[in-house]
Design an enzyme around this catalytic site. Sequence first.
Site, PDB file in Angstrom:
ATOM      1  N   PHE A 180      10.184 -13.537 -34.954  1.00  0.00           N
ATOM      2  CA  PHE A 180       9.732 -12.593 -33.907  1.00  0.00           C
ATOM      3  C   PHE A 180       8.470 -12.975 -33.190  1.00  0.00           C
ATOM      4  CE2 PHE A 180       5.275 -12.100 -36.122  1.00  0.00           C
ATOM      5  CZ  PHE A 180       5.477 -12.716 -37.212  1.00  0.00           C
ATOM      6  N   CYS A 181       8.139 -12.024 -32.134  1.00  0.00           N
ATOM      7  CA  CYS A 181       7.367 -12.310 -31.150  1.00  0.00           C
ATOM      8  C   CYS A 181       6.643 -10.999 -30.859  1.00  0.00           C
ATOM      9  CB  CYS A 181       7.787 -13.183 -29.996  1.00  0.00           C
ATOM     10  SG  CYS A 181       9.223 -12.491 -28.912  1.00  0.00           S
ATOM     11  N   THR A 182       5.853 -11.202 -29.720  1.00  0.00           N
ATOM     12  CA  THR A 182       5.004  -9.809 -29.294  1.00  0.00           C
ATOM     13  C   THR A 182       6.341  -8.893 -28.826  1.00  0.00           C
ATOM     14  OG1 THR A 182       3.584 -11.336 -28.305  1.00  0.00           O
ATOM     15  CG2 THR A 182       3.309  -9.144 -27.621  1.00  0.00           C
ATOM     16  N   ILE A 209       6.764  -7.174 -32.058  1.00  0.00           N
ATOM     17  CA  ILE A 209       5.560  -6.551 -32.812  1.00  0.00           C
ATOM     18  C   ILE A 209       5.437  -5.196 -32.038  1.00  0.00           C
ATOM     19  CG2 ILE A 209       3.139  -6.637 -33.512  1.00  0.00           C
ATOM     20  CD1 ILE A 209       3.893  -9.930 -33.123  1.00  0.00           C
TER      21      ILE A 209
END
Length: 350
Positions: A180-182, A209
């Site tokens: 996952f990332c932003t 996120i």
Amino acid sequence: MSESLNYYVTAYYRFTKLADLPAIQKALEDKAEELNVKGLVILGDEGYNSTCAASSIESFEAWKTFIREYFNSPDQFFKDSESTKSPFRRFKVKVRNEIVTTGIPGVMPPEGVNHHLSPTEWNKVMKEETDYVMIDTRNWYEYKIGTFKGALNPNIEKFTEFPQYIEAQGIPKDKKMLIFCTGGIRCEKGILELQDKGYNNVFQLDGGILNYMKEYPNDQFEGECFVFDHRVAVDQNLQPTTKFGLCPHCGQPSTIKIECKRCDAHELICEDCIKVEYAKDTCSKNCAYQLEKHPARKGQKQLVPFEIEKMKAEGKDTGSIPQIRVTRTKYISLNKNGEAETRSTKETAE
Ligand SMILES: [Zn+2]
Ligand SMILES: [Zn+2]
């Protein structure tokens, strides 16, 4: 009763072949000016990656409609939030080889879905399964202020280091891996790199996120989410952080209050710069420089960003007092080995 300003913020990206970037840049700039939209758009042959904000809901919706129509993407996914703090001062378009810096230009994610998990599917794996490994693909300073329960921290300084990290871990190629990332864009490229290296059981969090917290605040993500604009970070309700400032020396989230030895301004310094000579006692790069050159000389009082915000909120005039601007483009900081070094970064939408 004082009326506080509200900003509507949206983050969006799309991988799609674009031609004549200067013409696109011009069209975006004209529209942003017309609608009074602020923000950053990274534009490349491979698509666009952007966060933008407007203070009126009409402008905000008009901008999103424009993006859908102009890029012919009626199903464009926008990650919206609101902010009492202005995330951007200006509107800027940057033309780059890559719309998110991964060091692997030319690798373009296919249109459509590639092992995406919705926030609900993501939660289901986290709550019902145990045989998987979850990896935070973001940089170490993003991980530090918030991440998913049990996520591994690759401790990287830039995304380019991510694939090497995975290989060094000796994770079996068929192991279920959640990344996952932003906002999702780094994983779109990261997953291709991993699939190319033979990892065939990798899943990415759709919309990152920001999308997850919109649906599941205070659930499996703990802490706050770093963002690449003046909000610094957003909390579980996607509101601008009240915990972190932006360190004037390095642009990382900061929490340690200091009074500048040179100009008496109050500022928040990060836990790395507080260990760096001159940076630890000063409110800005300029004061750090001057303090080193002329230790005994006092400087004129300056305003740092959070003081400006505060005075504006109180309806005070800040016009005549010199103001400090924080940029993330060049800074001195400790690296993860504790050594001070000058670094420069590119402005990025994620
Ligand atoms: Zn710092
Ligand atoms: Zn100062």
